[in-house]
Design a protein around this motif. Structure first.
Motif, PDB file in Angstrom:
ATOM      1  N   ASP A 144      -4.936  -3.140   1.404  1.00 15.13           N
ATOM      2  CA  ASP A 144      -6.247  -1.957   1.938  1.00 15.13           C
ATOM      3  C   ASP A 144      -6.366  -2.434   3.544  1.00 15.13           C
ATOM      4  O   ASP A 144      -6.990  -1.670   4.431  1.00 15.13           O
ATOM      5  CB  ASP A 144      -7.143  -2.171   1.243  1.00 15.13           C
ATOM      6  CG  ASP A 144      -7.226  -1.177   0.056  1.00 15.13           C
ATOM      7  OD1 ASP A 144      -6.280  -0.520  -0.216  1.00 15.13           O
ATOM      8  OD2 ASP A 144      -7.925  -1.539  -1.098  1.00 15.13           O
ATOM      9  N   VAL A 145      -6.155  -3.792   3.587  1.00 23.44           N
ATOM     10  CA  VAL A 145      -6.502  -4.459   5.178  1.00 23.44           C
ATOM     11  C   VAL A 145      -5.188  -4.195   6.158  1.00 23.44           C
ATOM     12  O   VAL A 145      -5.204  -3.919   7.273  1.00 23.44           O
ATOM     13  CB  VAL A 145      -7.037  -5.697   5.023  1.00 23.44           C
ATOM     14  CG1 VAL A 145      -7.238  -6.284   6.222  1.00 23.44           C
ATOM     15  CG2 VAL A 145      -8.245  -5.749   3.936  1.00 23.44           C
ATOM     16  N   ASN A 146      -4.068  -4.539   5.591  1.00 25.64           N
ATOM     17  CA  ASN A 146      -2.768  -4.642   6.026  1.00 25.64           C
ATOM     18  C   ASN A 146      -1.904  -4.036   5.424  1.00 25.64           C
ATOM     19  O   ASN A 146      -1.260  -4.491   4.407  1.00 25.64           O
ATOM     20  CB  ASN A 146      -2.220  -5.956   6.216  1.00 25.64           C
ATOM     21  CG  ASN A 146      -1.412  -6.283   7.391  1.00 25.64           C
ATOM     22  OD1 ASN A 146      -0.629  -5.532   7.740  1.00 25.64           O
ATOM     23  ND2 ASN A 146      -1.226  -7.703   7.678  1.00 25.64           N
ATOM     24  N   PRO A 147      -1.863  -2.673   5.590  1.00 25.12           N
ATOM     25  CA  PRO A 147      -0.698  -1.919   4.737  1.00 25.12           C
ATOM     26  C   PRO A 147       0.784  -1.947   5.275  1.00 25.12           C
ATOM     27  O   PRO A 147       1.545  -1.062   4.452  1.00 25.12           O
ATOM     28  CB  PRO A 147      -1.229  -0.318   5.271  1.00 25.12           C
ATOM     29  CG  PRO A 147      -1.717  -0.531   6.619  1.00 25.12           C
ATOM     30  CD  PRO A 147      -2.370  -1.847   6.675  1.00 25.12           C
ATOM     31  N   GLY A 148       1.067  -2.685   6.114  1.00 26.95           N
ATOM     32  CA  GLY A 148       2.549  -2.815   6.228  1.00 26.95           C
ATOM     33  C   GLY A 148       3.410  -3.513   5.263  1.00 26.95           C
ATOM     34  O   GLY A 148       2.901  -4.135   4.376  1.00 26.95           O
ATOM     35  N   PRO A 149       4.917  -3.051   5.185  1.00 26.87           N
ATOM     36  CA  PRO A 149       5.530  -3.621   4.008  1.00 26.87           C
ATOM     37  C   PRO A 149       5.882  -5.002   4.028  1.00 26.87           C
ATOM     38  O   PRO A 149       5.952  -5.520   2.770  1.00 26.87           O
ATOM     39  CB  PRO A 149       6.943  -2.907   4.312  1.00 26.87           C
ATOM     40  CG  PRO A 149       6.908  -2.415   5.810  1.00 26.87           C
ATOM     41  CD  PRO A 149       5.421  -2.084   6.115  1.00 26.87           C
ATOM     42  N   GLU A 150       5.861  -5.600   5.296  1.00 26.46           N
ATOM     43  CA  GLU A 150       5.941  -7.033   5.377  1.00 26.46           C
ATOM     44  C   GLU A 150       4.645  -7.794   4.498  1.00 26.46           C
ATOM     45  O   GLU A 150       4.751  -8.657   3.812  1.00 26.46           O
ATOM     46  CB  GLU A 150       6.208  -7.645   6.673  1.00 26.46           C
ATOM     47  CG  GLU A 150       7.363  -7.107   7.178  1.00 26.46           C
ATOM     48  CD  GLU A 150       7.708  -7.799   8.577  1.00 26.46           C
ATOM     49  OE1 GLU A 150       6.916  -8.419   9.394  1.00 26.46           O
ATOM     50  OE2 GLU A 150       8.827  -7.551   9.274  1.00 26.46           O
ATOM     51  N   ALA A 151       3.517  -7.430   4.876  1.00 25.45           N
ATOM     52  CA  ALA A 151       2.537  -7.727   4.477  1.00 25.45           C
ATOM     53  C   ALA A 151       2.364  -7.644   2.738  1.00 25.45           C
ATOM     54  O   ALA A 151       1.918  -8.565   2.141  1.00 25.45           O
ATOM     55  CB  ALA A 151       1.174  -7.394   4.978  1.00 25.45           C
ATOM     56  N   ALA A 152       2.614  -6.503   2.330  1.00 22.59           N
ATOM     57  CA  ALA A 152       2.802  -6.326   0.865  1.00 22.59           C
ATOM     58  C   ALA A 152       3.628  -7.396   0.245  1.00 22.59           C
ATOM     59  O   ALA A 152       3.457  -7.904  -0.871  1.00 22.59           O
ATOM     60  CB  ALA A 152       3.158  -4.848   0.528  1.00 22.59           C
ATOM     61  N   ALA A 153       4.778  -7.662   0.856  1.00 25.48           N
ATOM     62  CA  ALA A 153       5.682  -8.673   0.313  1.00 25.48           C
ATOM     63  C   ALA A 153       4.889 -10.111   0.460  1.00 25.48           C
ATOM     64  O   ALA A 153       5.253 -10.647  -0.496  1.00 25.48           O
ATOM     65  CB  ALA A 153       7.076  -8.590   1.133  1.00 25.48           C
ATOM     66  N   GLU A 154       4.563 -10.258   1.411  1.00 25.03           N
ATOM     67  CA  GLU A 154       3.602 -11.575   1.613  1.00 25.03           C
ATOM     68  C   GLU A 154       2.541 -11.915   0.573  1.00 25.03           C
ATOM     69  O   GLU A 154       2.408 -12.734  -0.102  1.00 25.03           O
ATOM     70  CB  GLU A 154       3.278 -11.798   3.173  1.00 25.03           C
ATOM     71  CG  GLU A 154       4.129 -12.070   3.976  1.00 25.03           C
ATOM     72  CD  GLU A 154       3.915 -12.318   5.337  1.00 25.03           C
ATOM     73  OE1 GLU A 154       2.769 -13.176   5.441  1.00 25.03           O
ATOM     74  OE2 GLU A 154       4.004 -11.517   6.131  1.00 25.03           O
ATOM     75  N   PHE A 155       1.860 -10.554   0.187  1.00 24.15           N
ATOM     76  CA  PHE A 155       0.754 -10.788  -0.784  1.00 24.15           C
ATOM     77  C   PHE A 155       1.410 -10.999  -2.014  1.00 24.15           C
ATOM     78  O   PHE A 155       0.836 -11.801  -2.876  1.00 24.15           O
ATOM     79  CB  PHE A 155       0.246  -9.263  -0.519  1.00 24.15           C
ATOM     80  CG  PHE A 155      -1.089  -9.305  -1.490  1.00 24.15           C
ATOM     81  CD1 PHE A 155      -2.327  -9.939  -1.215  1.00 24.15           C
ATOM     82  CD2 PHE A 155      -0.897  -8.699  -2.433  1.00 24.15           C
ATOM     83  CE1 PHE A 155      -3.531  -9.791  -2.144  1.00 24.15           C
ATOM     84  CE2 PHE A 155      -2.097  -8.589  -3.425  1.00 24.15           C
ATOM     85  CZ  PHE A 155      -3.187  -8.921  -3.174  1.00 24.15           C
ATOM     86  N   LYS A 156       2.476 -10.417  -2.226  1.00 22.13           N
ATOM     87  CA  LYS A 156       3.068 -10.387  -3.628  1.00 22.13           C
ATOM     88  C   LYS A 156       3.576 -12.036  -3.865  1.00 22.13           C
ATOM     89  O   LYS A 156       3.368 -12.736  -4.801  1.00 22.13           O
ATOM     90  CB  LYS A 156       4.351  -9.665  -3.596  1.00 22.13           C
ATOM     91  CG  LYS A 156       4.829  -9.392  -5.060  1.00 22.13           C
ATOM     92  CD  LYS A 156       5.778  -8.352  -5.333  1.00 22.13           C
ATOM     93  CE  LYS A 156       6.166  -7.994  -6.685  1.00 22.13           C
ATOM     94  NZ  LYS A 156       7.330  -6.999  -6.587  1.00 22.13           N
ATOM     95  N   ALA A 157       4.108 -12.624  -2.862  1.00 27.63           N
ATOM     96  CA  ALA A 157       4.572 -14.052  -2.799  1.00 27.63           C
ATOM     97  C   ALA A 157       3.205 -14.766  -2.968  1.00 27.63           C
ATOM     98  O   ALA A 157       3.349 -16.037  -3.733  1.00 27.63           O
ATOM     99  CB  ALA A 157       5.398 -14.335  -1.769  1.00 27.63           C
TER     100      ALA A 157
END
Length: 370
Positions: A33-46
């Motif tokens: 919701d704050v950082n919608p980029g695909p790289e951020a999503a992958a980092e959030f998952k990790a």
């Protein structure tokens, strides 16, 4: 590949509170919701996965000892679900993205029915009038769910997505979660004019009759598979499969044992002693059963290829007839006298209520002594 400690930016001896604080800081920064980029999503998952491992004492101990939270020495990926915070992530973001609205058209369920047939029908095969109550495609709307001439309309609440977003509070603050649209139940469309026959289900209950061909050789427990003849699915979906389980009734004369038929034939004492031919009514018509002279109870007579056809492989079993010798009862004086004469001729006598058999050698000894 970075370790879980490096992913969270903490040392290997960090306390549980330090790990939790680092996770919250990174999660707020990388949240979609704050950082919608695909790289951020992958980092959030990790980051989420790293916290899930290091916040669990057992998993952290295994990870420290082997480099893997499962304790098998192999560095794992993110498959298999996260549990804990991973489950929260899945519920918030739908496992990485919603697949869209679900279809009203679904496959029908399989059906199982049981029928009872006679042993003769199991031996010969038959056509069984199977009556079945099941779901069929609605004949009025043909599975379209709407009144003829009308069509489903895009849901005004979710605009066809089938799901809506709702704000919820969590340890990370307010977040958005995805839920099924309450207006269209996840279909993405509504039915302003449902079919009056099926009420928008696309199918109705109906009583059907099928001519079921039962092959020769079936037994109790045999299942016949009829593909695509089960119940129709919602929304006019494809039919499931139909399974028919056979139950064979007991027969008053014949009993099945594998592919053989067994029968018991009771014969008089005289017929067993002298031998005779008797007639037995079978599933293949009248058959002659030849009783050999001197037949005893328990002896068998085999009639080849008059048993049950083999369901697979061809050929038939045999008909095995067990002979039981009937002992005469309620003898009159003449019959008793005749039996006594027969016993005497055979050297069989009764002395003081005891039965004695005097064979040839015994009679020769008595002659020599005399």
């Amino acid at each position: 590949m970075a370790t879980h400690y490096e992913t969270l930016g903490v040392s290997k001896d960090a306390s549980g509170e330090e790990i939790k604080k680092a996770y919250r800081k990174l999660a707020r920064k990388l949240h979609p919701d704050v950082n919608p980029g695909p790289e951020a999503a992958a980092e959030f998952k990790a980051v989420t996965h790293a916290y899930e491992v290091l916040s669990d004492a057992d998993k952290r101990a295994n990870y420290d000892a082997t480099g893997n939270e499962n304790g098998n020495g192999a560095q794992g990926g993110f498959g298999g679900g996260f549990g804990g915070f991973g489950d929260i992530f899945e519920s918030f973001f739908g496992g990485g993205g919603q697949a869209g609205p679900r279809s009203r058209r679904e496959p029908g369920r399989d059906a199982l029915v049981r029928v009872e047939i006679s042993l003769e029908d199991a031996v010969k095969g038959t056509v069984y009038p199977l009556q079945l109550r099941t779901a069929v495609v609605c004949p009025v709307c043909d599975g379209e769910c709407t009144e003829p001439g009308t069509h489903p309309q895009t849901c005004e609440i979710c605009h066809g997505a089938g799901h809506v977003q709702r704000p919820v509070r969590s340890i990370l603050g307010q977040m958005m979660t995805v839920a099924e649209c309450p207006a269209c139940q996840g279909y993405g469309t509504t039915l302003p004019k449902p079919c009056p026959e099926c009420a928008g289900a696309g199918r109705i209950a109906s009583q059907l009759e099928k001519q079921l061909r039962i092959p020769a050789g079936v037994a109790t427990g045999t299942r016949i598979h009829l593909a695509g003849q089960g119940e129709a699915g919602p929304g006019g979906g494809p039919q499931g499969d139909l399974y028919v389980e056979i139950d064979v009734e007991r027969h008053p004369v014949f009993e099945r044992e594998g592919n053989d038929l067994k029968a018991v034939l009771t014969v008089p004492l005289t017929a067993a002693a002298l031998g005779t031919d008797l007639t037995l009514e079978t599933f293949d018509g009248e058959q002659i059963v030849s009783i050999r002279p001197g037949t005893e109870s328990g002896d068998t007579v085999k009639l080849d290829d008059l048993g049950v056809p083999r369901l697979r492989g061809g050929g038939r079993g045999d008909l095995v007839v067990e002979v039981r010798v009937a002992t005469p009862r309620n003898l009159d004086d003449e019959q008793r006298e005749l039996l006594q004469k027969l016993a005497a001729l055979r050297g069989e006598t009764f002395t003081e209520g005891k039965f004695e058999t005097r064979g040839l050698m015994s009679r020769l000894r008595d002659k020599l002594r005399g």
